[in-house]
Design a protein around this motif. Structure first.
Motif, mmCIF file in Angstrom:
data_model
loop_
_atom_site.group_PDB
_atom_site.id
_atom_site.type_symbol
_atom_site.label_atom_id
_atom_site.label_comp_id
_atom_site.label_asym_id
_atom_site.label_seq_id
_atom_site.Cartn_x
_atom_site.Cartn_y
_atom_site.Cartn_z
ATOM 1 N N GLY A 77 109.991 -56.433 -1.239
ATOM 2 C CA GLY A 77 109.474 -57.249 -2.357
ATOM 3 C C GLY A 77 109.772 -56.805 -3.802
ATOM 4 O O GLY A 77 110.652 -56.060 -3.789
ATOM 5 N N GLY A 78 109.089 -56.835 -4.623
ATOM 6 C CA GLY A 78 108.925 -56.440 -6.050
ATOM 7 C C GLY A 78 108.930 -57.590 -6.843
ATOM 8 O O GLY A 78 108.750 -58.685 -6.636
ATOM 9 N N LEU A 79 109.372 -57.267 -8.270
ATOM 10 C CA LEU A 79 109.489 -58.480 -9.080
ATOM 11 C C LEU A 79 111.019 -58.634 -9.599
ATOM 12 O O LEU A 79 111.760 -57.962 -9.577
ATOM 13 C CB LEU A 79 108.636 -57.895 -10.379
ATOM 14 C CG LEU A 79 108.909 -56.764 -10.997
ATOM 15 C CD1 LEU A 79 110.121 -57.094 -12.321
ATOM 16 C CD2 LEU A 79 107.879 -56.121 -12.021
ATOM 17 N N SER A 80 111.084 -59.927 -9.960
ATOM 18 C CA SER A 80 112.372 -60.173 -10.510
ATOM 19 C C SER A 80 112.256 -61.341 -11.449
ATOM 20 O O SER A 80 111.183 -62.125 -11.512
ATOM 21 C CB SER A 80 113.053 -60.928 -9.352
ATOM 22 O OG SER A 80 112.615 -62.192 -8.879
ATOM 23 N N ASN A 81 112.859 -61.482 -12.464
ATOM 24 C CA ASN A 81 112.854 -62.388 -13.486
ATOM 25 C C ASN A 81 114.242 -62.567 -14.058
ATOM 26 O O ASN A 81 115.196 -61.767 -14.219
ATOM 27 C CB ASN A 81 111.863 -62.085 -14.578
ATOM 28 C CG ASN A 81 112.208 -60.691 -15.438
ATOM 29 O OD1 ASN A 81 113.127 -60.803 -16.070
ATOM 30 N ND2 ASN A 81 111.683 -59.552 -14.966
ATOM 31 N N SER A 82 114.562 -63.952 -14.773
ATOM 32 C CA SER A 82 115.642 -64.179 -15.234
ATOM 33 C C SER A 82 115.472 -64.884 -16.580
ATOM 34 O O SER A 82 114.620 -66.005 -16.457
ATOM 35 C CB SER A 82 116.792 -64.784 -14.367
ATOM 36 O OG SER A 82 116.058 -66.183 -13.910
ATOM 37 N N ILE A 83 116.105 -65.034 -17.472
ATOM 38 C CA ILE A 83 115.940 -65.797 -18.667
ATOM 39 C C ILE A 83 117.416 -66.374 -19.131
ATOM 40 O O ILE A 83 118.455 -65.415 -19.112
ATOM 41 C CB ILE A 83 115.176 -65.223 -19.699
ATOM 42 C CG1 ILE A 83 114.899 -66.195 -20.649
ATOM 43 C CG2 ILE A 83 115.791 -64.043 -20.077
ATOM 44 C CD1 ILE A 83 113.679 -65.921 -21.649
ATOM 45 N N GLN A 84 117.522 -67.598 -19.600
ATOM 46 C CA GLN A 84 118.691 -68.218 -20.004
ATOM 47 C C GLN A 84 118.580 -69.023 -21.164
ATOM 48 O O GLN A 84 117.346 -69.720 -21.474
ATOM 49 C CB GLN A 84 119.437 -69.333 -18.906
ATOM 50 C CG GLN A 84 120.689 -69.556 -19.552
ATOM 51 C CD GLN A 84 121.311 -70.497 -18.459
ATOM 52 O OE1 GLN A 84 120.825 -71.328 -17.897
ATOM 53 N NE2 GLN A 84 122.887 -70.405 -18.096
ATOM 54 N N PHE A 85 119.362 -68.880 -22.402
ATOM 55 C CA PHE A 85 119.229 -69.718 -23.392
ATOM 56 C C PHE A 85 120.644 -70.132 -23.691
ATOM 57 O O PHE A 85 121.628 -69.515 -23.443
ATOM 58 C CB PHE A 85 118.836 -68.732 -24.724
ATOM 59 C CG PHE A 85 117.423 -68.159 -24.759
ATOM 60 C CD1 PHE A 85 116.386 -68.926 -25.224
ATOM 61 C CD2 PHE A 85 117.175 -66.835 -24.343
ATOM 62 C CE1 PHE A 85 115.201 -68.672 -25.319
ATOM 63 C CE2 PHE A 85 115.796 -66.482 -24.351
ATOM 64 C CZ PHE A 85 114.580 -67.345 -24.764
ATOM 65 N N GLY A 86 120.680 -71.368 -24.356
ATOM 66 C CA GLY A 86 121.917 -71.816 -24.741
ATOM 67 C C GLY A 86 121.705 -72.844 -25.731
ATOM 68 O O GLY A 86 120.690 -73.451 -26.057
ATOM 69 N N ALA A 87 122.882 -73.563 -26.158
ATOM 70 C CA ALA A 87 122.953 -74.646 -27.163
ATOM 71 C C ALA A 87 124.178 -75.452 -26.964
ATOM 72 O O ALA A 87 125.191 -74.592 -26.650
ATOM 73 C CB ALA A 87 122.810 -74.223 -28.618
#
Length: 794
Positions: free
Chosen positions: A306-316
């Motif tokens: 396990g553990g942590l995971s994160n993702s973030i996306q920005f766009g236009a």
């Protein structure tokens, strides 16, 4: 009824305006509203809004011929068109100048459900949309997918299997190409297995399964392409969705999908955070001869991954005008895995007397960083269907695995073994692609495109062990792999339709320049090859939208990166999996015939297929010089697979929908490696049944069953496996929110069971990557209607 009331008011305004003398106007805007078959839509509601403040300026209804005209002062506007059973249409960037008439031409609308004021009787999008060339699974409303990751989501898709180790297969083959929004992406990363587990399913809108792709698609993947389409809203103003999930064993996450649209700019973003702990484990029994002595032992494994995971996306999206759009997006993904395992070995003599017990533990930390930037430019033309696009993408990934091992024996004469390993994987990817579509008529078009991808990977692997209180590098586990892959592609495709008969043909050329190099050992394997990949699709449409199609395509399956690595795992020192840097690609000729039938309460798709593959990559277990077993991939001659598949979606009643899928195939594998004949043949099948019930009080209940029959392998057999999932959801807050409870693998039966039976080795394996799960999820929709879709018919 809101839509009916709006339409009535607009009709009233229109009729009143036509009976009164109109004051002089400064500008006019006009157009023609039709459906996607170019049939006029009379009495559609047309509203003109001021771009500055989104206020309604005027409105009208189309006449019996679908035409409309509106008068307004000079200025900047956007237009909305709505009509019962059709998706609303918005036309942006309308500039009116004084004393002029602006024609918008034909505006085509797509069929949709009907929204009423107090009663929502939206015609639900089928969770499984059946097309002859592909199947589209709208996964957002599948209760089995709530709170899951992309790997678990794919395991709920018909014809797609995900084994206990996370390997994805389609129609029995693991050589399948996985894309995100039609392109390679850092979200599925260097290793699909780990990356898919770190991608939350709530970020995915639909899954496209393309079993016999045309020449416009990459030729990579023996059995086709799985395309994950991410959520991206484009509605006016601010809208989006937010999801919170908690579960047992530990599985906690937050996600959002949000966009803001105003005038010429659409801003979008999505985010996913997850922390999980997945207990699992299994057992292995082995016996084999080593130096003319029988080796016999049983191992039992327990782990928590396990553990942590994160993702973030920005766009236009920036709409230069109604025919030119630029899209820019950026993605950053971070995960920090913590994986602990314990393996207990029990050694026996020939009479099953216990000789020794050894316990090996490992603690692994796996931080990973991934950054990606993408640019898209799309230009449309006055000619309907004509389009040119350009894409560029860059991806950078860094993944480091550091592990500490401790091995202790009950035999006092055997010293403790203390080791540590370091495995660093760095990857860079560049992609450049351009595509052009030119229609000659409504049913005739040509497509062409160019693509170049550049991939560079560096893998540095080292194992150290304590000798005389100091860590020393083990030479046989110390090397650096450099992998460079440059692929240049061009394609041309043409399509036409004559009456009920349609045909499409294309040719794709790919030039591959690949180099594998081991720095320490000095091994190098450069390869260059030019291949041509034709594709043909023929279809005939019967009455009532029933279709029969036959197709052919040639495919290539280049070795996966982790299949090339000399060292993969060291957790189980007695059973190691290693790669082969000298692997060559597989080639497959794929033939398919399909029949799609639509009937009043559902759809039915039946397919038959045949694949002939050469240079097949198979994994072989052998006993090494140390008396342990190694599992490694090799190119093994040829394989033929014959199969039949069916998918059925049927509404058994207004409150009960059933979706089933069934896949059966027969295969023959022929090949000799190091004097051993690994030829085998056999049949296997898998089936899925999914029930969806609509209960009073806006409650949905879903249950699904999945069965995979035994399958022969080149050294033994994979035994059967059965899984049962269920979920229930309730609409809240005036249908703006959904609360869902789901249970996965309720009977705790999702375990990989394998037999290996050769003259030199016998083994029994049972392994479970993750035990049963219970999840509670809350989803809130901001300025959105509840979305329909998902597998099983929601």
């Amino acid at each position: 009824m809101r839509s009916s009331l709006v339409l009535f008011c607009l009709l009233l305004i229109y009729s009143t305006q036509t009976t009164q003398a109109q004051a002089p106007t400064q500008a006019m805007v006009a157009g023609w509203i039709s459906d996607d078959k170019d049939v006029a839509i009379p009495f559609a509601a047309v509203e003109l809004y001021a771009s500055a403040d989104s206020s309604v300026v005027t409105g009208a209804a189309t006449d019996e011929g679908g035409k409309f005209s509106l008068a307004a002062p000079a200025g900047n506007y956007f237009l909305k068109v709505s009509f019962l059973a059709y998706a609303p249409k918005t036309i942006t960037d309308i500039q009116l100048t004084e004393n002029t008439m602006k024609s918008l031409g034909q505006i085509s609308m797509e069929a949709e459900g009907i929204l009423l004021d107090d009663l929502e009787i939206v015609e639900e999008r089928s969770q499984m949309e059946l097309h002859v060339d592909k199947r589209v699974f709208n996964v957002g409303k599948d209760l089995a997918n709530v709170g899951s990751n992309a790997s678990e989501l794919l395991d709920n898709i018909p014809s797609v299997n995900v084994d206990i180790e996370g390997n994805v297969s389609l129609r029995g083959s693991e050589n399948v190409r996985i894309l995100v929004d039609g392109k390679p992406s850092g979200l599925v990363g260097l290793s699909n297995t780990d990356a898919l587990r770190n991608l939350q399913s709530s970020l995915i809108e639909k899954v496209e399964v393309i079993t016999n792709p045309s020449s416009k698609y990459d030729a990579e993947g023996e059995v086709g392409i799985i395309n994950l389409v991410l959520k991206k809203e484009k509605g006016k103003g601010v809208n989006g969705s937010f999801t919170a999930t908690t579960g047992y064993p530990h599985n906690h996450g937050l996600t959002y999908n949000i966009n803001y649209r105003r005038k010429k700019v659409n801003l979008f973003s999505n985010f996913g955070f997850n922390y999980r702990e997945g207990p699992g484990g299994g057992s292995t029994y082995l016996e084999y001869l080593f130096n003319d002595e029988l080796v016999k032992y049983r191992s039992e494994r327990e782990h928590v991954r396990g553990g942590l995971s994160n993702s973030i996306q920005f766009g236009a999206d920036y709409f230069l005008n109604d025919k030119n759009t630029i899209t820019i997006s950026g993605l950053y993904k971070y995960s920090n895995g913590n994986n602990n395992a314990s393996v207990t070995y029990r050694d026996f003599d020939a009479n099953d007397v216990l000789l020794n017990t050894t316990v090996r533990t490992d603690e692994e930390a796996e931080p990973s960083h991934n950054a990606e930037g993408a640019l898209n430019y799309t230009k449309t033309f006055a000619q309907k269907g004509r389009k040119w696009s350009f894409d560029a993408k860059y991806n950078l990934r860094d993944d480091t695995e550091t592990t500490e091992y401790l091995e202790q024996s009950t035999d006092p004469t055997i010293a403790d073994v203390i080791q540590k390993s370091d495995n660093t994987e760095d990857e860079q990817n560049w992609l450049f692609q351009t595509d052009y579509i030119h229609p000659f008529s409504k049913d005739s078009k040509m497509e062409m495109g160019l693509k170049a991808t550049f991939r560079a990977i560096q893998n540095d692997f080292t194992v150290e062990q304590i000798f005389d209180d100091q860590f020393e590098i083990l030479p046989e586990f110390d090397d650096k792999l450099l992998y460079n892959e440059n692929i240049y592609a061009a394609y041309f495709m043409a399509a036409n339709k004559t009456g009920r008969f349609s045909y499409q043909g294309g040719l794709r050329a790919e030039y591959s320049d690949i180099r594998t190099e081991l720095i320490e050992s000095g091994e190098s394997n450069p390869r260059e090859y030019l291949n041509f990949f034709p594709s043909v699709h023929l279809a005939y449409e019967f009455a009532n939208q029933n279709t029969f199609q036959v197709s052919y395509s040639r495919r290539i399956s280049r070795p996966r990166f982790w299949y090339l690595l000399p060292f993969i795992t060291f957790s189980d020192r007695r059973n190691r999996f290693g790669g082969n840097p000298n692997l060559n690609p597989e080639y497959t000729d794929s033939y398919e015939a399909g029949y799609l039938r639509n009937f009043e309460k559902g759809t039915f798709l039946a397919s038959a297929y045949y694949r002939h593959s050469t240079g097949v990559i198979a994994r072989v277990t052998v006993v090494n010089d140390e008396g342990n077993t190694d599992l490694k991939p090799i190119n093994l001659a040829t394989k033929d697979a014959y199969g039949a598949e069916s998918n059925i979606t049927v509404n058994l009643s207004d409150w009960w929908r059933l979706t089933t899928s069934f896949n059966f195939y027969y295969f023959e594998t022929a090949g000799i490696f190091e004097g051993t004949d690994y030829g085998t043949s056999g049949t296997t099948w898998n089936a899925n049944m999914n029930h969806k019930f609509k209960l009073p009080g806006k409650v949905d209940l879903q249950t699904s069953f999945d069965y995979r029959a035994p399958e022969n392998t080149i050294q033994g057999k994979v035994l059967s496996m059965f899984t049962w999932n269920a979920g229930i959801s309730k609409e809240l807050l005036k249908d703006k929110a959904t609360l869902t409870f789901s249970a996965k693998d309720i009977l705790n039966t999702r375990k990989r069971r394998m037999l290996t039976d050769t003259p030199d080795l016998y083994s029994e394996l049972e392994f479970q990557w993750r035990s049963r799960q219970f999840l509670l999820s809350f989803n809130y929709r901001l300025n959105q209607k509840k979305k329909m879709g998902g597998r099983g018919g929601y």
